[in-house]
Design a protein around this motif. Structure first.
Motif, PDB file in Angstrom:
ATOM      1  N   GLY A  29       0.815  -1.212   0.000  1.00 46.25           N
ATOM      2  CA  GLY A  29       0.000   0.000   0.000  1.00 46.25           C
ATOM      3  C   GLY A  29       0.846   1.257   0.000  1.00 46.25           C
ATOM      4  O   GLY A  29       0.559   2.216  -0.720  1.00 46.25           O
ATOM      5  N   ALA A  30       1.892   1.260   0.794  1.00 46.67           N
ATOM      6  CA  ALA A  30       2.785   2.428   0.853  1.00 46.67           C
ATOM      7  C   ALA A  30       3.479   2.665  -0.483  1.00 46.67           C
ATOM      8  O   ALA A  30       3.778   3.811  -0.843  1.00 46.67           O
ATOM      9  CB  ALA A  30       3.827   2.244   1.957  1.00 46.67           C
ATOM     10  N   ASP A  31       3.710   1.592  -1.226  1.00 46.54           N
ATOM     11  CA  ASP A  31       4.350   1.709  -2.533  1.00 46.54           C
ATOM     12  C   ASP A  31       3.353   1.986  -3.653  1.00 46.54           C
ATOM     13  O   ASP A  31       3.717   2.023  -4.817  1.00 46.54           O
ATOM     14  CB  ASP A  31       5.153   0.456  -2.849  1.00 46.54           C
ATOM     15  N   GLY A  32       2.065   2.162  -3.293  1.00 46.51           N
ATOM     16  CA  GLY A  32       1.076   2.608  -4.252  1.00 46.51           C
ATOM     17  C   GLY A  32       0.113   1.557  -4.764  1.00 46.51           C
ATOM     18  O   GLY A  32      -0.798   1.882  -5.521  1.00 46.51           O
ATOM     19  N   ALA A  33       0.290   0.298  -4.404  1.00 46.33           N
ATOM     20  CA  ALA A  33      -0.617  -0.743  -4.877  1.00 46.33           C
ATOM     21  C   ALA A  33      -1.957  -0.659  -4.154  1.00 46.33           C
ATOM     22  O   ALA A  33      -2.029  -0.242  -3.001  1.00 46.33           O
ATOM     23  CB  ALA A  33      -0.001  -2.123  -4.652  1.00 46.33           C
ATOM     24  N   ASP A  34      -3.006  -1.065  -4.848  1.00 46.06           N
ATOM     25  CA  ASP A  34      -4.308  -1.269  -4.215  1.00 46.06           C
ATOM     26  C   ASP A  34      -4.282  -2.689  -3.662  1.00 46.06           C
ATOM     27  O   ASP A  34      -3.843  -3.615  -4.357  1.00 46.06           O
ATOM     28  CB  ASP A  34      -5.436  -1.096  -5.223  1.00 46.06           C
ATOM     29  N   VAL A  35      -4.722  -2.875  -2.418  1.00 43.87           N
ATOM     30  CA  VAL A  35      -4.490  -4.138  -1.720  1.00 43.87           C
ATOM     31  C   VAL A  35      -5.789  -4.778  -1.246  1.00 43.87           C
ATOM     32  O   VAL A  35      -6.621  -4.124  -0.612  1.00 43.87           O
ATOM     33  CB  VAL A  35      -3.557  -3.923  -0.501  1.00 43.87           C
ATOM     34  N   ALA A  36      -5.945  -6.081  -1.539  1.00 46.35           N
ATOM     35  CA  ALA A  36      -6.994  -6.901  -0.956  1.00 46.35           C
ATOM     36  C   ALA A  36      -6.350  -7.646   0.207  1.00 46.35           C
ATOM     37  O   ALA A  36      -5.419  -8.435   0.022  1.00 46.35           O
ATOM     38  CB  ALA A  36      -7.553  -7.881  -1.980  1.00 46.35           C
TER      39      ALA A  36
END
Length: 72
Positions: A29-36
């Motif tokens: 998340g911190a690196d910009g990904a959307d996370v499930a």
């Protein structure tokens, strides 16, 4: 602000609400990904991880399920 090198990417992290999975979810998340954030127990812990990811600017969702059971 850190580089968001995973912006536009999506990730599913099994066991994403505790331990190594939690750390992985937060980093993605911190690196910009959307996370499930997948979890089996402790929905409150999963919701906390989702909140932290969203506070950092990424999108996240908690998903309950047992990845060891194909029918769950």
């Amino acid at each position: 602000m850190a580089e968001r090198k995973l912006s536009g990417r999506r990730a599913l992290v099994t066991g994403g609400n505790t331990g190594i999975g939690r750390a992985t979810s937060l980093r993605l998340g911190a690196d910009g990904a959307d996370v499930a954030v997948n979890y089996l127990r402790e929905p409150d812990a999963a919701a906390e991880v989702v909140g932290q990811i969203e506070n950092g600017g990424s999108t996240a969702v908690a998903v309950e399920g047992d990845v060891a059971d194909e029918f769950s």
